[in-house]
Scaffold this active site. Sequence first.
Site, PDB file in Angstrom:
ATOM      1  N   ASP A 103       1.520 -58.676 -25.289  1.00 21.54           N
ATOM      2  CA  ASP A 103       1.481 -59.719 -24.268  1.00 21.54           C
ATOM      3  C   ASP A 103       1.193 -59.141 -22.885  1.00 21.54           C
ATOM      4  O   ASP A 103       0.330 -59.628 -22.165  1.00 21.54           O
ATOM      5  CB  ASP A 103       2.787 -60.545 -24.255  1.00 21.54           C
ATOM      6  CG  ASP A 103       4.048 -59.684 -24.149  1.00 21.54           C
ATOM      7  OD1 ASP A 103       3.952 -58.434 -24.217  1.00 21.54           O
ATOM      8  OD2 ASP A 103       5.140 -60.259 -24.004  1.00 21.54           O
ATOM      9  N   ASP A 106       3.528 -53.392 -18.482  1.00 22.43           N
ATOM     10  CA  ASP A 106       4.142 -53.322 -17.162  1.00 22.43           C
ATOM     11  C   ASP A 106       4.263 -51.833 -16.802  1.00 22.43           C
ATOM     12  O   ASP A 106       3.267 -51.221 -16.436  1.00 22.43           O
ATOM     13  CB  ASP A 106       5.490 -54.049 -17.262  1.00 22.43           C
ATOM     14  CG  ASP A 106       6.225 -54.179 -15.953  1.00 22.43           C
ATOM     15  OD1 ASP A 106       5.609 -54.043 -14.903  1.00 22.43           O
ATOM     16  OD2 ASP A 106       7.452 -54.424 -15.970  1.00 22.43           O
ATOM     17  N   GLY A 108       4.598 -49.505 -18.929  1.00 25.26           N
ATOM     18  CA  GLY A 108       3.887 -48.792 -19.988  1.00 25.26           C
ATOM     19  C   GLY A 108       4.823 -48.018 -20.913  1.00 25.26           C
ATOM     20  O   GLY A 108       4.399 -47.513 -21.950  1.00 25.26           O
ATOM     21  N   LEU A 111       4.981 -49.380 -24.704  1.00 27.60           N
ATOM     22  CA  LEU A 111       3.792 -49.114 -25.499  1.00 27.60           C
ATOM     23  C   LEU A 111       3.559 -47.630 -25.735  1.00 27.60           C
ATOM     24  O   LEU A 111       3.065 -47.227 -26.781  1.00 27.60           O
ATOM     25  CB  LEU A 111       2.580 -49.755 -24.829  1.00 27.60           C
ATOM     26  CG  LEU A 111       1.547 -50.269 -25.808  1.00 27.60           C
ATOM     27  CD1 LEU A 111       2.177 -51.131 -26.889  1.00 27.60           C
ATOM     28  CD2 LEU A 111       0.491 -51.053 -25.081  1.00 27.60           C
ATOM     29  N   ASP A 162       8.779 -64.576 -21.823  1.00 31.10           N
ATOM     30  CA  ASP A 162      10.025 -65.305 -21.612  1.00 31.10           C
ATOM     31  C   ASP A 162      10.705 -64.946 -20.305  1.00 31.10           C
ATOM     32  O   ASP A 162      10.475 -63.894 -19.720  1.00 31.10           O
ATOM     33  CB  ASP A 162      11.000 -64.986 -22.747  1.00 31.10           C
ATOM     34  CG  ASP A 162      11.461 -63.524 -22.713  1.00 31.10           C
ATOM     35  OD1 ASP A 162      10.590 -62.624 -22.771  1.00 31.10           O
ATOM     36  OD2 ASP A 162      12.672 -63.281 -22.587  1.00 31.10           O
TER      37      ASP A 162
HETATM   38  P1  IMP Z   1       6.945 -52.043 -20.123  1.00 28.50           P
HETATM   39  O1  IMP Z   1       7.625 -51.141 -21.106  1.00 28.50           O
HETATM   40  O2  IMP Z   1       7.532 -51.887 -18.738  1.00 28.50           O
HETATM   41  O3  IMP Z   1       5.443 -51.914 -20.112  1.00 28.50           O
HETATM   42  O4  IMP Z   1       7.357 -53.516 -20.496  1.00 28.50           O
HETATM   43  C1  IMP Z   1       6.726 -54.241 -21.440  1.00 28.50           C
HETATM   44  C2  IMP Z   1       7.556 -55.421 -21.895  1.00 28.50           C
HETATM   45  O5  IMP Z   1       8.379 -55.941 -20.839  1.00 28.50           O
HETATM   46  C3  IMP Z   1       6.641 -56.547 -22.303  1.00 28.50           C
HETATM   47  O6  IMP Z   1       6.281 -56.442 -23.665  1.00 28.50           O
HETATM   48  C4  IMP Z   1       7.468 -57.770 -21.986  1.00 28.50           C
HETATM   49  O7  IMP Z   1       8.296 -58.088 -23.086  1.00 28.50           O
HETATM   50  C5  IMP Z   1       8.339 -57.357 -20.818  1.00 28.50           C
HETATM   51  N1  IMP Z   1       7.778 -57.799 -19.525  1.00 28.50           N
HETATM   52  C6  IMP Z   1       7.199 -57.045 -18.562  1.00 28.50           C
HETATM   53  N2  IMP Z   1       6.813 -57.778 -17.511  1.00 28.50           N
HETATM   54  C7  IMP Z   1       7.157 -59.057 -17.805  1.00 28.50           C
HETATM   55  C8  IMP Z   1       6.991 -60.318 -17.102  1.00 28.50           C
HETATM   56  O8  IMP Z   1       6.454 -60.418 -15.970  1.00 28.50           O
HETATM   57  N3  IMP Z   1       7.477 -61.412 -17.737  1.00 28.50           N
HETATM   58  C9  IMP Z   1       8.059 -61.372 -18.968  1.00 28.50           C
HETATM   59  N4  IMP Z   1       8.218 -60.227 -19.671  1.00 28.50           N
HETATM   60  C10 IMP Z   1       7.774 -59.086 -19.090  1.00 28.50           C
HETATM   61 MG    MG Z   2      10.245 -59.750 -23.324  1.00 25.53          MG
END
Ligand code: IMP
Ligand code: MG
Length: 185
Positions: A103, A106, A108, A111, A162
């Site tokens: 989705d 952010d 990273g 992933l 969400d």
């Molecule tokens: P990362 O590990 O910081 O890249 O976060 C990724 C996960 O954080 C995503 O798969 C989302 O589930 C959640 N996430 C990050 N930003 C948002 C946002 O703006 N709204 C909702 N969920 C978010």
């Molecule tokens: Mg989430």
Amino acid sequence: MQDYHEFLQEILIDETTLQRRISELGAQISQDYAGKNPLLICILRGGVLFLTDLMRQISIPHTIDFMAVSSYGVGARESTGHVRINFDLKTDIYNRDVLIVEDIIDSGYTLKTVLEILETRHPKTLSICTLLDKAERRKVEIPIHYYGFVIPDKFVFGYGLDIDENYRSLPFIAAVDPARYQPTE
Ligand code: IMP
Ligand code: MG
């Protein structure tokens, strides 16, 4: 559940724009993976709406599978490097052309860990398709092969994303007005 209109800042990406871009991505993926029978891996739960719309725009044979991960952060809105698999794939990805369907990326961190775990299983290729890229928040480098939209540093909801598990079913991507959002608990 609060009515989202109370803390809606703006609709960032409306339904028509979203669907038009998804059909472009589907066409590109169909062309790039022609003759390859790719496996699309949806990261639960945020990627579900994107996967189901994207796969209907992919005109070549492909299969799907699901995986759920959770990341533990300082607050519920931030993730850190600590990621755990809660639900693993059923498919053996050895020698498969794998495309991860996410989705949003952010920081990273989530992933990056997923990529590391999947690499140990030796897929033939491993690529990423994310609907949203919050590029300016990136903490670790992630190779993104397909993306829908680069978005600003705002907390967004709708279309799978969400706020405290709510509003995933909205057909558009909206931004929260932080000054007006009160957590429900
Ligand atoms: P990362 O590990 O910081 O890249 O976060 C990724 C996960 O954080 C995503 O798969 C989302 O589930 C959640 N996430 C990050 N930003 C948002 C946002 O703006 N709204 C909702 N969920 C978010
Ligand atoms: Mg989430």
